[in-house]
Motif scaffolding. Structure first.
Motif, short mmCIF file in Angstrom:
data_model
loop_
_atom_site.label_atom_id
_atom_site.label_comp_id
_atom_site.label_asym_id
_atom_site.label_seq_id
_atom_site.Cartn_x
_atom_site.Cartn_y
_atom_site.Cartn_z
N UNK A 242 0.83 -1.21 0.00
CA UNK A 242 0.00 0.00 0.00
C UNK A 242 0.86 1.25 0.00
N UNK A 243 2.04 1.20 0.66
CA UNK A 243 2.92 2.36 0.67
C UNK A 243 3.45 2.70 -0.72
N UNK B 264 -7.36 3.27 0.11
CA UNK B 264 -5.99 2.77 0.28
C UNK B 264 -5.42 3.18 1.64
N UNK B 265 -5.77 4.37 2.10
CA UNK B 265 -5.32 4.79 3.43
C UNK B 265 -5.91 3.91 4.51
N UNK B 266 -7.19 3.61 4.40
CA UNK B 266 -7.82 2.71 5.37
C UNK B 266 -7.14 1.33 5.35
N UNK B 267 -6.77 0.87 4.15
CA UNK B 267 -6.04 -0.40 4.05
C UNK B 267 -4.72 -0.32 4.79
N UNK B 268 -4.03 0.79 4.65
CA UNK B 268 -2.76 0.98 5.35
C UNK B 268 -2.93 0.92 6.87
N UNK B 269 -3.94 1.60 7.37
CA UNK B 269 -4.15 1.67 8.82
C UNK B 269 -4.49 0.31 9.39
#
Length: 442
Positions: free
Chosen positions: A234-235, A325-330
């Motif tokens: 994801x990053x 994608x940010x929610x996936x990262x968290x």
């Protein structure tokens, strides 16, 4: 009254509670201010202040990453041998000295020596920092405390990036040298925070000697490490592939890229603690990894739509994809913390955390080129197999984590008191009994 309660709740999920959790978050933010400043201005410092060619900078960073990759597991074992806090403290001083020496580097050879040494020290202190947080906290506090640290890191990186704007605007050699020395000072301040943290007794070492690379023979755990490494893409997707897609396949303005990075930072600060709920058990960590993988797959299906839209609709699609994608990262980050907080045995926690990071390092080497070619280079159809890849990884997460949980770790035998603590930490969601896993050295 409702608004006041909402604000109070939001603050509670950003500002850590008083005590050890807050102390760990504050040191993380102090560290990130200096590190964020350097990261934002490092490319200009290397080329302007040190006089290096861009190809030399890239080669040096690649060599440093390779050395760090090879040394991750044995360097993690140093934490088990000498204690997490001691290794962390020495590492902070070593980093401060190396950054202090950066402005005096002459030529590629000197740059390579410093950048390789920094990569090795940073890998060591990264493991020690996480192991200390796990050791010093109760099982039910670990993932939440790491989430607060991640939130504080984002605040610090943001502040550092703002300061870097001033340095780049001044654009003098003195400003660039001052930038590096400021980071060195922040590292010394961080070391002072680390020194004041509570001491944690070292874990009882097993009587039989084991190789520093023995953890690599724990195939279920290493499989989980590689799976998490894939999900850590994801990053790369956010910082590399998404900007390239915006520039080459949409009509969105370039300034939107910076806005999306800012959006990621804000959401990470506000939502990281909330996203970590339920990931403090083995089963909960597996579910978090599954959710993170499915969200990445959803991002891979949403983003290509932006190539078919125009104007405001394109911006809406890109923002929606960035939020997903940010929610996936968290969520994925919380799952990874849950794994490293519960599975590794106390006596070998440094080696296990170091081994767990191998997955992420392999991702750093392979994902930028691979995902860019598949997503951007194909013109768009590559997002479909990419979505299938992440969906498959997501569906494999829960059974793979359960498999790792069933298998014994290195030094499986543990004192009865520690075994009881493991069982209590897993009782909330584990499907199998504890077999000598993560324990607290208290």
């Amino acid at each position: 009254m409702g608004t006041r309660d909402t604000i109070r709740t939001a603050v509670r999920h950003v500002v850590p509670p008083a005590g050890l959790t807050r102390a760990l978050a504050v040191q993380a933010m102090v560290y990130a201010v200096g590190h964020g400043l350097f990261m934002a201005g490092s490319a200009v410092f290397f080329t302007r202040a040190l006089g290096l060619a861009p190809t030399q900078v890239g080669l040096g960073l690649s060599i440093a990453a390779g050395v760090s990759l090879l040394g991750t597991v044995p360097l993690g074992a140093l934490t088990d041998r000498y204690g997490a806090q001691r290794v962390w403290l020495v590492g902070m001083f070593a980093e401060a000295v190396l950054f202090g020496a950066y402005p005096f580097v002459g030529g590629f050879a000197g740059f390579l020596a410093v950048v390789v040494a920094l990569a090795v020290v940073d890998a060591t202190t990264g493991v020690a920092r996480q192991v200390y947080s796990i050791n010093v906290l109760r099982p039910e506090e670990r993932v939440t405390a790491l989430a607060y640290q991640r939130s504080a890191l984002n605040v610090g990186f943001g502040l550092g990036a703002v300061i870097s704007g001033v340095v780049l605007a001044v654009d003098t050699m003195a400003a660039y040298r001052g930038m590096v020395w400021f980071n060195a000072v922040m590292l010394l301040v961080t070391a002072a925070f680390v020194y004041r943290l509570p001491r944690v007794p070292a874990a009882t070492r097993p009587t039989e000697k084991t190789s520093r690379l023995a953890v690599l023979r724990d195939r279920p755990f290493m499989a989980v490490s590689l799976l998490c490494g894939l999900l850590m893409s994801h990053g790369t997707l956010y910082l590399v592939v998404l900007p390239l897609w915006v520039l080459s396949h949409t009509d969105a303005p370039r300034t939107l890229i910076a806005a999306l990075v800012l959006l990621n930072t804000i959401l990470a600060v506000l939502l990281q603690v909330r996203a970590s709920r339920g990931a403090d058990t083995v089963a909960g960590a597996g579910r978090a990894l599954r959710t993170g993988g499915l969200l990445i797959a959803l991002f891979c299906l949403i983003l290509p739509v932006s190539a078919l839209t125009g104007g405001v609709a394109t911006v809406v699609v890109l923002v929606g994809a960035a939020v997903v994608l940010t929610l996936a990262e968290l969520v994925q980050s919380a799952g990874a913390w849950g794994i490293t907080s519960t599975l590794p045995p106390a006596a070998h926690r440094g080696a296990y955390v170091g081994a767990f990071r191998l997955g992420g390092q392999f991702q750093n080497l392979a994902a930028p080129a691979g995902l860019t070619a598949l997503g951007v280079g194909t013109g768009g159809w590559g997002w479909l197999p990419m979505a299938g890849l992440f969906a498959a990884a997501a569906l494999a997460a829960v059974p793979m984590v359960a498999w790792a949980d069933r298998r014994p770790r290195l030094g499986e035998a543990a004192p009865p008191a520690e075994q009881g603590e493991v069982q209590r930490s897993r009782a909330a969601g584990a499907m199998s009994s504890a077999t000598g896993s993560g324990t607290v050295d208290r």
